[in-house]
Design a protein around this motif. Structure first.
Motif, mmCIF file in Angstrom:
data_model
loop_
_atom_site.group_PDB
_atom_site.id
_atom_site.type_symbol
_atom_site.label_atom_id
_atom_site.label_comp_id
_atom_site.label_asym_id
_atom_site.label_seq_id
_atom_site.Cartn_x
_atom_site.Cartn_y
_atom_site.Cartn_z
ATOM 1 N N GLU A 27 7.898 -3.304 -9.902
ATOM 2 C CA GLU A 27 6.713 -3.864 -10.551
ATOM 3 C C GLU A 27 5.628 -2.802 -10.696
ATOM 4 O OE1 GLU A 27 3.433 -7.461 -9.958
ATOM 5 O OE2 GLU A 27 5.155 -7.293 -8.603
ATOM 6 N N SER A 28 5.428 -2.033 -9.623
ATOM 7 C CA SER A 28 4.431 -0.971 -9.651
ATOM 8 C C SER A 28 4.797 0.087 -10.686
ATOM 9 C CB SER A 28 4.325 -0.328 -8.261
ATOM 10 O OG SER A 28 3.502 0.804 -8.298
ATOM 11 N N LYS A 29 6.083 0.404 -10.755
ATOM 12 C CA LYS A 29 6.558 1.415 -11.700
ATOM 13 C C LYS A 29 6.277 0.997 -13.130
ATOM 14 C CE LYS A 29 10.904 1.519 -12.749
ATOM 15 N NZ LYS A 29 12.359 1.666 -12.672
ATOM 16 N N LEU A 30 6.611 -0.232 -13.452
ATOM 17 C CA LEU A 30 6.431 -0.709 -14.820
ATOM 18 C C LEU A 30 4.954 -0.711 -15.211
ATOM 19 C CD1 LEU A 30 9.000 -3.646 -14.924
ATOM 20 C CD2 LEU A 30 9.210 -1.400 -15.997
ATOM 21 N N LYS A 31 4.092 -1.141 -14.301
ATOM 22 C CA LYS A 31 2.661 -1.138 -14.579
ATOM 23 C C LYS A 31 2.153 0.285 -14.787
ATOM 24 C CE LYS A 31 1.362 -5.427 -12.207
ATOM 25 N NZ LYS A 31 0.597 -6.015 -11.070
ATOM 26 N N SER A 32 2.600 1.205 -13.936
ATOM 27 C CA SER A 32 2.145 2.592 -14.024
ATOM 28 C C SER A 32 2.610 3.248 -15.317
ATOM 29 C CB SER A 32 2.661 3.398 -12.826
ATOM 30 O OG SER A 32 2.138 2.899 -11.613
ATOM 31 N N ILE A 33 3.872 3.048 -15.665
ATOM 32 C CA ILE A 33 4.417 3.652 -16.882
ATOM 33 C C ILE A 33 3.738 3.068 -18.116
ATOM 34 C CG2 ILE A 33 6.478 3.928 -18.302
ATOM 35 C CD1 ILE A 33 6.393 5.705 -15.811
ATOM 36 N N ASP A 34 3.535 1.751 -18.130
ATOM 37 C CA ASP A 34 2.845 1.123 -19.260
ATOM 38 C C ASP A 34 1.432 1.674 -19.397
ATOM 39 O OD1 ASP A 34 5.020 -0.394 -19.922
ATOM 40 O OD2 ASP A 34 4.313 -2.235 -18.958
ATOM 41 N N ILE A 91 6.554 19.475 -17.614
ATOM 42 C CA ILE A 91 7.325 18.524 -16.820
ATOM 43 C C ILE A 91 6.652 18.355 -15.465
ATOM 44 C CG2 ILE A 91 8.862 20.292 -15.842
ATOM 45 C CD1 ILE A 91 11.141 18.298 -16.017
ATOM 46 N N THR A 92 6.626 17.120 -14.989
ATOM 47 C CA THR A 92 6.179 16.859 -13.630
ATOM 48 C C THR A 92 7.071 15.771 -13.052
ATOM 49 O OG1 THR A 92 4.260 16.486 -12.204
ATOM 50 C CG2 THR A 92 4.486 15.042 -14.110
ATOM 51 N N SER A 93 7.032 15.612 -11.742
ATOM 52 C CA SER A 93 7.836 14.573 -11.096
ATOM 53 C C SER A 93 6.960 13.865 -10.076
ATOM 54 C CB SER A 93 9.071 15.175 -10.426
ATOM 55 O OG SER A 93 8.684 16.168 -9.491
ATOM 56 N N THR A 94 7.263 12.600 -9.843
ATOM 57 C CA THR A 94 6.383 11.844 -8.964
ATOM 58 C C THR A 94 7.119 10.744 -8.215
ATOM 59 O OG1 THR A 94 4.330 10.546 -8.901
ATOM 60 C CG2 THR A 94 5.757 10.223 -10.806
ATOM 61 N N ASP A 95 6.575 10.417 -7.065
ATOM 62 C CA ASP A 95 6.957 9.190 -6.379
ATOM 63 C C ASP A 95 5.768 8.237 -6.513
ATOM 64 O OD1 ASP A 95 5.049 10.151 -4.617
ATOM 65 O OD2 ASP A 95 6.497 10.724 -3.081
ATOM 66 N N GLU A 96 5.798 7.131 -5.813
ATOM 67 C CA GLU A 96 4.731 6.135 -5.961
ATOM 68 C C GLU A 96 3.384 6.672 -5.510
ATOM 69 O OE1 GLU A 96 4.194 1.340 -5.271
ATOM 70 O OE2 GLU A 96 5.786 2.430 -4.225
ATOM 71 N N ASN A 97 3.384 7.568 -4.517
ATOM 72 C CA ASN A 97 2.136 8.091 -3.978
ATOM 73 C C ASN A 97 1.377 8.966 -4.969
ATOM 74 O OD1 ASN A 97 2.529 6.867 -1.439
ATOM 75 N ND2 ASN A 97 3.819 8.566 -0.765
ATOM 76 N N LEU A 98 2.115 9.720 -5.788
ATOM 77 C CA LEU A 98 1.472 10.672 -6.703
ATOM 78 C C LEU A 98 1.209 10.091 -8.090
ATOM 79 C CD1 LEU A 98 3.333 14.007 -5.845
ATOM 80 C CD2 LEU A 98 1.118 13.202 -5.033
#
Length: 199
Positions: free
Chosen positions: A61-68, A20-27
């Motif tokens: 938008e950034s989240k969706l791109k990163s997860i995809d 398990i890991t956790s992140t914000d936009e920076n990481l």
């Protein structure tokens, strides 16, 4: 907290390596690097379940791109199950974040891993998304007997000698499977946590 995980886990989850890991936009950009070091240091026949915790503070938008991207990246590894878990409401972390220093809320999400992961996950290894990479096979560490403890904690890369802070020598680091920075990896005993939470 959103507890639903859409992806299915095909193999017995407790014969797998659960991370398990956790992140914000920076990481977020560091997550693929961590995944790569994990996969490269475990045999191909070892099933890996990788749970990524993130929150709605990340730009949508950034989240969706990163997860995809992470889903596509992870799909190249047949022994890797990538599962993203959207924390949803994060107000519950406000107080602990206020007194915990300058860390983002994401630093505290693993503390409620027992509420976020499938109930049949008995143990999970927390690796900080931005500070930890794997340098060799760590299964011996991962399957260490908890001896009825809630946590197993990896030593920091620093040690105290004669009241002075020293960096570990190379021979010390050789014995560490997990190379950490400011955040220590934790091995969570979720089976014991569930037992106490059920009363």
């Amino acid at each position: 907290i959103n507890q639903s995980i859409n992806q299915s886990i095909n193999q017995s989850i407790n014969q797998s390596i659960n991370i398990i890991t956790s992140t914000d936009e920076n990481l977020m950009p560091f997550v693929p690097v961590q995944i790569l070091t994990i996969v490269d240091n475990l045999p191909i026949d070892v099933n890996i379940n990788y749970f990524l915790l993130y929150d709605t503070q990340i730009n949508k938008e950034s989240k969706l791109k990163s997860i995809d991207y992470l889903r596509a990246f992870s799909s190249f590894y047949k022994n890797l199950n990538f599962m993203d878990v959207d924390i949803g409401e994060i107000e519950m972390f406000a107080n602990i974040a206020r007194y915990g220093g300058n860390w983002s809320y994401a630093a505290y999400y693993p503390l409620v891993a027992h509420k976020l992961l499938p109930i049949n996950v008995d143990r999970v290894l927390y690796l900080d998304a931005g500070d930890v990479f794997v340098q060799r096979d760590f299964r011996e560490y991962y399957f260490t007997d908890f001896s009825d403890n809630f946590l197993i904690v990896t030593p920091t890369r620093y040690k105290v000698i004669n009241n002075e802070l020293k960096v570990y020598d190379s021979e010390d680091l050789y014995n560490l499977s997990l190379r950490n920075g400011s955040f220590l990896p934790f091995l969570f005993n979720l089976k014991l946590t569930h037992r106490y939470n059920r009363g």
